[in-house]
Design a protein around this motif. Structure first.
Motif, short mmCIF file in Angstrom:
data_model
loop_
_atom_site.label_atom_id
_atom_site.label_comp_id
_atom_site.label_asym_id
_atom_site.label_seq_id
_atom_site.Cartn_x
_atom_site.Cartn_y
_atom_site.Cartn_z
N PRO A 1 47.71 6.96 -63.13
CA PRO A 1 46.24 6.90 -63.27
C PRO A 1 45.52 6.53 -61.98
CG PRO A 1 47.32 5.06 -64.42
CD PRO A 1 48.40 6.02 -64.03
N GLY A 2 46.21 5.93 -61.02
CA GLY A 2 45.58 5.56 -59.75
C GLY A 2 45.47 6.69 -58.74
N VAL A 3 45.94 7.89 -59.12
CA VAL A 3 45.92 9.05 -58.23
C VAL A 3 44.64 9.85 -58.47
CG1 VAL A 3 47.05 11.23 -57.67
CG2 VAL A 3 48.43 9.20 -58.15
N LYS A 4 43.95 10.21 -57.40
CA LYS A 4 42.74 11.02 -57.48
C LYS A 4 43.00 12.36 -56.79
CE LYS A 4 39.74 6.95 -57.45
NZ LYS A 4 38.64 6.23 -56.74
N VAL A 5 43.12 13.41 -57.60
CA VAL A 5 43.50 14.73 -57.09
C VAL A 5 42.27 15.60 -56.89
CG1 VAL A 5 44.82 16.85 -57.55
CG2 VAL A 5 45.74 14.63 -58.23
N VAL A 6 42.26 16.34 -55.79
CA VAL A 6 41.24 17.33 -55.49
C VAL A 6 41.95 18.63 -55.13
CG1 VAL A 6 39.39 18.03 -53.93
CG2 VAL A 6 39.52 15.66 -54.72
N VAL A 7 41.49 19.73 -55.71
CA VAL A 7 42.00 21.05 -55.34
C VAL A 7 40.92 21.75 -54.53
CG1 VAL A 7 42.94 23.24 -56.17
CG2 VAL A 7 43.36 21.12 -57.46
N GLY B 1 49.29 8.13 -50.45
CA GLY B 1 49.25 7.06 -49.45
C GLY B 1 47.86 6.57 -49.12
N GLY B 2 47.15 5.98 -50.06
CA GLY B 2 45.84 5.40 -49.79
C GLY B 2 44.77 6.45 -49.60
N SER B 3 44.00 6.32 -48.50
CA SER B 3 42.86 7.23 -48.26
C SER B 3 43.26 8.50 -47.52
CB SER B 3 41.78 6.49 -47.47
OG SER B 3 42.31 6.05 -46.22
N ASP B 4 44.51 8.60 -47.15
CA ASP B 4 45.01 9.78 -46.45
C ASP B 4 45.40 10.85 -47.47
OD1 ASP B 4 45.03 10.22 -43.83
OD2 ASP B 4 47.04 9.46 -43.43
N PRO B 5 44.73 12.02 -47.50
CA PRO B 5 45.09 13.05 -48.48
C PRO B 5 46.53 13.53 -48.29
CG PRO B 5 42.97 13.54 -47.48
CD PRO B 5 43.58 12.44 -46.67
#
Length: 366
Positions: free
Chosen positions: A155-161, A125-129
């Motif tokens: 491809p538009g998803v930016k994942v951080v662990v 949902g946008g800038s909300d993790p």
């Protein structure tokens, strides 16, 4: 009245549950019991195979995995109580994964699961993790951790662990995941906590647009030995175990040894009939157990499922362990990374079946 094995097992489970609720102490025997020992005489040496390690269920605290239900046998939901910190079976593992984000962020996809019956799909949902997180993890200052996460997504998803061990802005480490694709892919993780914590949290979250799937996740101390706790390996060697029994007694009555073969992340998670629906990840399988025995210097003692299993399954496991690669089961073993029979230059395996649990014991071949 004749009774089949499945009915017998079901009755045993029901009886065990009743006994648990209303267990009473057995009365002490009447009279005295005497034993006479003649210290001037000595008997035959005690067989070292009498004493050893016993593991039930298949995955125990010997295995170094820190995450609970890492392959999502149960749905990821905000409902339900977290696992009790005092649970005997919980040990040092975390609470189950929970959603991060508003209600409806996570859905369980049964169409494109990575393993098992479903995998979590997270709508970004946008800038909300948004994503999933597991808390109540125990970490130690300076003790490195390693792991992996299996992901697929738009491809538009930016994942951080992220591993979070405290409330401060600096009490966390992050691993940025490269761009995702529609195919599941494994990504390595490394963390080194800067403080002790009994309530650390692993977050798998994303921003951007679209959705992503989490197929599996794993986190272990980096000093693990082939997946096992280094301290447990050292302890078993110090204790001098010469035999290791696996995968247990009652547990094995609903255990399929074939679930523990192949890629560890693709082994199916199961809800265990004999242990009140506990999740068995099958991370510890036959190859892993044999590796443990080699590390400890012990002989493997394999318990065979004669509850829900069959004589054919038991025979195939013996063939899988001992047969050359030209046989069907020997080729399967080779395909799973071990061309040589487990018995090569060591011992062969035979099986007996007392009661409900058959046992494959090692017999020395020279």
């Amino acid at each position: 009245m004749p009774i089949n094995r499945r009915v017998f097992i079901a009755g045993s489970v029901a009886g065990a549950a009743m006994i648990q609720k209303e267990m009473t102490a057995f009365a002490a025997p009447v009279g005295s019991i005497w034993a006479a020992i003649d210290a001037s005489k000595s008997g035959a040496p005690i067989d070292p195979m009498i004493f050893g390690g016993y593991m039930e269920p298949a995955t125990t605290s010997v295995w170094a995995e820190m995450l609970t239900d890492r392959k999502f046998a149960n749905p990821v939901t905000s409902k339900g109580e977290p696992a009790s910190a005092n649970s005997f079976f919980r040990r040092f593992m975390g609470d189950p994964f929970r959603p991060v984000g508003p209600e409806g962020t996570v859905e369980m996809d049964t169409v494109r699961p990575f393993v098992g019956k479903h995998s979590p799909r997270i709508k970004v949902g946008g800038s909300d993790p948004r994503g999933i997180a597991q808390s109540k993890l125990r970490v130690a200052k300076g003790r490195a951790l390693e792991g992996r996460v299996v992901l697929a997504g738009d491809p538009g998803v930016k994942v951080v662990v992220r591993l979070v061990w405290g409330p401060g802005a600096g009490d966390a480490q992050s691993v940025a995941i490269p761009a995702l694709s529609s195919e599941y892919k494994k990504f390595p993780l490394k963390f080194t906590p800067a403080a002790d914590s009994t309530d650390a949290r692993l977050e798998i979250v994303a921003t951007g647009s679209g959705a992503f799937h989490v197929g599996a996740a794993s986190l272990m101390p980096a000093d693990n030995v082939q997946g096992f706790h280094a301290g447990m390996i050292r302890l078993f060697k110090e204790e001098g175990f010469k035999m290791m029994k696996w995968p247990g007694g009652n547990f094995v009555s609903a255990y399929d040894w074939r679930d523990g073969l192949g890629d560890r992340d693709k082994r199916p998670p199961r809800l265990q009939t004999m242990w009140s629906g506990m999740v068995e990840s099958n991370d510890v399988g036959l190859h892993d157990f044999v590796a443990l025995c080699r590390l400890v210097g012990a002989e493997p003692d394999l318990a065979i499922d004669s509850g829900f299993g069959s004589a054919r399954e038991a025979a195939e496991q013996v063939e899988y362990c001992n047969a050359p690669v030209i046989t069907r089961m020997g080729k399967m073993r080779a395909d799973n990374g071990h061309p040589e029979p487990f018995s090569a230059g060591r011992s062969a395996t035979r099986c007996t079946a007392p009661g409900n649990t058959a046992t494959c014991r090692s017999t020395n071949t020279g």
